[in-house]
Design a protein around this motif. Structure first.
Motif, PDB file in Angstrom:
ATOM      1  N   VAL A 185     -28.548 -12.471  30.958  1.00 10.40           N
ATOM      2  CA  VAL A 185     -28.771 -13.504  31.975  1.00 10.40           C
ATOM      3  C   VAL A 185     -30.083 -13.325  32.728  1.00 10.40           C
ATOM      4  CG1 VAL A 185     -26.322 -13.956  32.272  1.00 10.40           C
ATOM      5  CG2 VAL A 185     -27.415 -12.213  33.680  1.00 10.40           C
ATOM      6  N   GLY A 200     -30.526 -15.587  27.612  1.00  6.93           N
ATOM      7  CA  GLY A 200     -29.878 -16.625  26.817  1.00  6.93           C
ATOM      8  C   GLY A 200     -29.178 -16.089  25.588  1.00  6.93           C
ATOM      9  N   ARG A 201     -29.534 -14.882  25.161  1.00  3.08           N
ATOM     10  CA  ARG A 201     -28.855 -14.281  24.013  1.00  3.08           C
ATOM     11  C   ARG A 201     -27.389 -14.042  24.359  1.00  3.08           C
ATOM     12  NH1 ARG A 201     -30.784 -12.863  18.666  1.00  3.08           N
ATOM     13  NH2 ARG A 201     -33.062 -12.914  18.762  1.00  3.08           N
ATOM     14  N   THR A 202     -26.501 -14.387  23.442  1.00  5.15           N
ATOM     15  CA  THR A 202     -25.076 -14.168  23.674  1.00  5.15           C
ATOM     16  C   THR A 202     -24.401 -13.758  22.379  1.00  5.15           C
ATOM     17  OG1 THR A 202     -23.034 -15.155  24.567  1.00  5.15           O
ATOM     18  CG2 THR A 202     -24.477 -16.593  23.289  1.00  5.15           C
ATOM     19  N   THR A 214     -23.658 -11.807  27.516  1.00  6.23           N
ATOM     20  CA  THR A 214     -24.774 -12.742  27.640  1.00  6.23           C
ATOM     21  C   THR A 214     -25.892 -12.091  28.441  1.00  6.23           C
ATOM     22  OG1 THR A 214     -23.252 -14.635  27.627  1.00  6.23           O
ATOM     23  CG2 THR A 214     -25.489 -15.027  28.435  1.00  6.23           C
TER      24      THR A 214
END
Length: 291
Positions: free
Chosen positions: A13, A38-40, A11
């Motif tokens: 952060v 926010g990308r995970t 993730t």
């Protein structure tokens, strides 16, 4: 270059940089994760590597510094934070241009197929079902190391008390006393009922065998829970996984002891299949681990 094994959730952060950032994954699995908070994404592979890059307007380049924070362990799960610096400036050397977190996904024990095995060839017997009347049989179980580190020589596998209870409920009894001939046939070592597991790298599998007595077995499909006892770092852990097996046995006579048969329902009572059931919530889900 940070290297990981197994399944991890990555993730993004934090990002404190004017230039675009990204994470490049290579090795047994490959891909690119945009450096957007926010990308995970879940990354799963036997062994893979992580590189942080930035684009200063002249194309993508490796960032000047990538730091792995200490690995945190909770049971057989792990997490880690990675911070990076794309370029060092006179008044800015803090490695916070891109910050990502990683946490393991799932446990180290994956239980695959269960089958009745031939004691001589250690191959599935017929359909692979345990059969009543055949007496002592071998229950084979395929397991895979789905964790993030190798199994050492200390790892042992056992059928948990819950798994033994499920089998006993349909007349299949786990035999803790091994006959020497069976031990020789399987090439296994047994310690207090648990079977030694050979060292397994992440992603590797093996088959473990347990003797069971099916002389009085009745037809069912029990969910059998297995317990892996192993070490992670300096900690002793227990990990769990379940799978089902078909038992072919004598049909239960519902009229034994005066109980009504399905076709002879006492008047005024609903058929049991149409009534709701209350069941205790299981205290441990499949794949759960405890220290």
């Amino acid at each position: 270059m940070p290297t990981y094994r197994g399944s991890w959730r990555l993730t993004v952060v934090g990002k404190e940089a004017a230039w675009p950032q990204r994470v490049v994954i290579s090795g047994s699995v490959s891909g690119i994760v945009p450096g957007e908070p926010g990308r995970t994404v879940v990354i799963a592979g036997d062994e893979w590597h992580l590189v942080v890059e930035h684009d200063d307007g002249g194309g993508w380049k490796r960032s000047a510094q990538v730091i792995q924070r200490p690995l945190n362990r909770t049971g057989d799960q792990a997490s880690q934070v990675i911070v990076s610096k794309d370029r060092f400036w006179a008044h800015d050397s803090t490695p916070d241009d891109l910050v990502v977190s990683l946490e393991t996904v799932g446990g180290p024990l994956s239980v695959g197929k269960l089958f009745a095995a031939d004691a001589d060839r250690l191959t599935p017997r017929g359909s692979g079902s345990l059969r009543s009347g055949d007496g002592e049989q071998l229950l084979g179980v395929e397991i895979t190391n789905t964790g993030f580190e190798s199994f050492g020589y200390d790892a042992v596998l056992d059928i948990s008390p819950r798994g033994r209870s499920e089998l006993a409920g349909c007349g299949v009894l786990v035999q803790d006393k091994w006959r020497p001939a069976l031990l020789r046939a399987t090439g296994q070592e047994v310690f207090e009922g648990a079977v030694s597991v050979p060292p397994l790298e992440v992603g590797e599998s093996t088959t473990v065998y347990f003797p069971v007595d099916c002389a009085q077995a009745s037809s069912a499909a029990p969910e059998v829970e297995f317990e892996l006892r192993h070490r992670s770092g300096v900690r002793s852990l227990r990990s769990y996984g379940t799978a089902s097996i078909t038992v072919e046995g004598r049909a239960k006579d519902h009229r034994d002891g005066g109980a009504a048969s399905p076709t002879e329902q006492p008047r005024g009572l609903a058929h049991p299949a149409a009534s709701p059931a209350l069941r205790q919530e299981p205290g441990r889900a499949a794949g759960h681990s405890t220290a």
